[in-house]
Design an enzyme around this catalytic site. Sequence first.
Site, PDB file in Angstrom:
ATOM      1  N   HIS A 167      35.148  24.790   6.468  1.00 20.10           N
ATOM      2  CA  HIS A 167      36.180  23.944   7.240  1.00 20.10           C
ATOM      3  C   HIS A 167      37.328  23.233   6.426  1.00 20.10           C
ATOM      4  O   HIS A 167      38.311  22.909   6.832  1.00 20.10           O
ATOM      5  CB  HIS A 167      35.471  22.828   7.767  1.00 20.10           C
ATOM      6  CG  HIS A 167      35.921  21.963   9.002  1.00 20.10           C
ATOM      7  ND1 HIS A 167      37.292  22.328   9.310  1.00 20.10           N
ATOM      8  CD2 HIS A 167      35.524  21.210  10.056  1.00 20.10           C
ATOM      9  CE1 HIS A 167      37.575  21.477  10.523  1.00 20.10           C
ATOM     10  NE2 HIS A 167      36.241  21.072  10.737  1.00 20.10           N
ATOM     11  N   ASP A 393      34.727  39.032  23.498  1.00 20.05           N
ATOM     12  CA  ASP A 393      34.328  40.033  23.965  1.00 20.05           C
ATOM     13  C   ASP A 393      34.273  41.289  22.923  1.00 20.05           C
ATOM     14  O   ASP A 393      35.733  41.893  22.802  1.00 20.05           O
ATOM     15  CB  ASP A 393      34.527  40.617  25.224  1.00 20.05           C
ATOM     16  CG  ASP A 393      33.988  41.839  25.965  1.00 20.05           C
ATOM     17  OD1 ASP A 393      33.126  42.501  25.398  1.00 20.05           O
ATOM     18  OD2 ASP A 393      34.039  42.189  27.159  1.00 20.05           O
TER      19      ASP A 393
END
Length: 451
Positions: A167, A393
């Site tokens: 992060h 996807d």
Amino acid sequence: MAPEAEYKEEEIMKVKITGKSHVKPSKKLGRRECRLVTFDLPYIAFHYNQKLLVYKGNEYDDMVGKLKDGLGAVLEDFYQLAGKLARDEEGVLSVEYDDDMEGVEVVEAKAEWISVEDLAVELGTSTLKELIPYNGILNSEGLHRPLLSMQLTKLEDGLAMGLAFNHAIIDGTSTWHFMSSWAQICSGLPSVTVLPFLDRTKVRNTKVKLHPPPPDQDAQNASSNGTADAKPVDPPLRERVFKFSESAIDKIKSKVNSNPPSDGSKPFSTFQSLAVHMWRHVTQARQLKPEDHTVFTVFADCRKRVDPPMPESYFGNLIQAVYTVTAVGLLSMNPPEFGASMIQKAIEMHDAKAIEERNRQFERSPKIFQFKDAGVNCVSVGSSPRFPVYEVDFGWGKPETVRSGINNRFDGMVYLYRGKSGGRSIDAEISLEAGAMERLEEDKEFVVEVN
């Protein structure tokens, strides 16, 4: 792609690790370096940011091969994720990449006793812990570890993709830009459609020297050593996903906007409406005193707020925490538009001038954030329903479930995701002290029922 490493099959609970490898950019890039900037540094003592995406499919080996090949290709543009953190003698941190580095860590595993449906549960994260790497690992460990690690676990009827992103080098917008780009490559596109904007110094070019250096161990999660000065153990947390349908969101938004302020303010947005709904009901569930203070915190995307504005494709952290504080009695006794108006004004006031002042404060006296800095009795929102989490996807369909891991959780932490059903539906993944969570679950006004 790096050759498969030698491995010894080991067992973590019931999840069996079967292999480990590293993936580099598919072509040589040479040495690259980019200094971390003021927007990145506050998060160096947070944990790696964990995500879990669960897919249906029975061709595990083919899916893993496709993911690794696509990863090598997408890392040609997102090569910073294949690098390491570096710290010079002045304490200035940067992200570095070199062809000799290992690259992204890829762990393969089996948990064929778990089904895709098992991971669709709305409670807890204990099962998820076994499916996502780098539990309890600080971002400062990126000096020694890969900046991205993933675990690809074979399920009974699908694949669990657990990811741990450092992060200190990227925020949520950059995370999902990378994920979407990786999916595009795996789905057959020849190249990334939107290239990452990698030069962080275009938004801030001030060298910040971190002294003392970032921590090399996790003080917040350190186990008790049994000594008299051991810190008290925090009360146990519970996690729960609350699913707000389109109609529930519309009902909440309509209620908050039913009596708009008379000062000519804009109508409250979907986010502001849901935010005050959560803030009020979580505060009620905590059974606080009217004179107690409570804080609502949101990590605002600053890409369009800074001057000059940065592109959406800016790759790094370009967020800042925006705080709203009030007394519990004022929040609960006033109608919801009272709290919504406070949140709205705080977000609107966080303009280029406010961002600049925040940066200057940090540069004068760098402060490494910890969870408690989110504020007293807080509700702190990370992630965003804008992120296209259910559109990732890789060529075998959209994810069945998207969740966060156990890292960066504390009492009052909320992760918002776009609901799987799409539209305006939103999933709120909330962590609370166990007693407060039980009361929140029983609060029929919080879990909005739509006729």
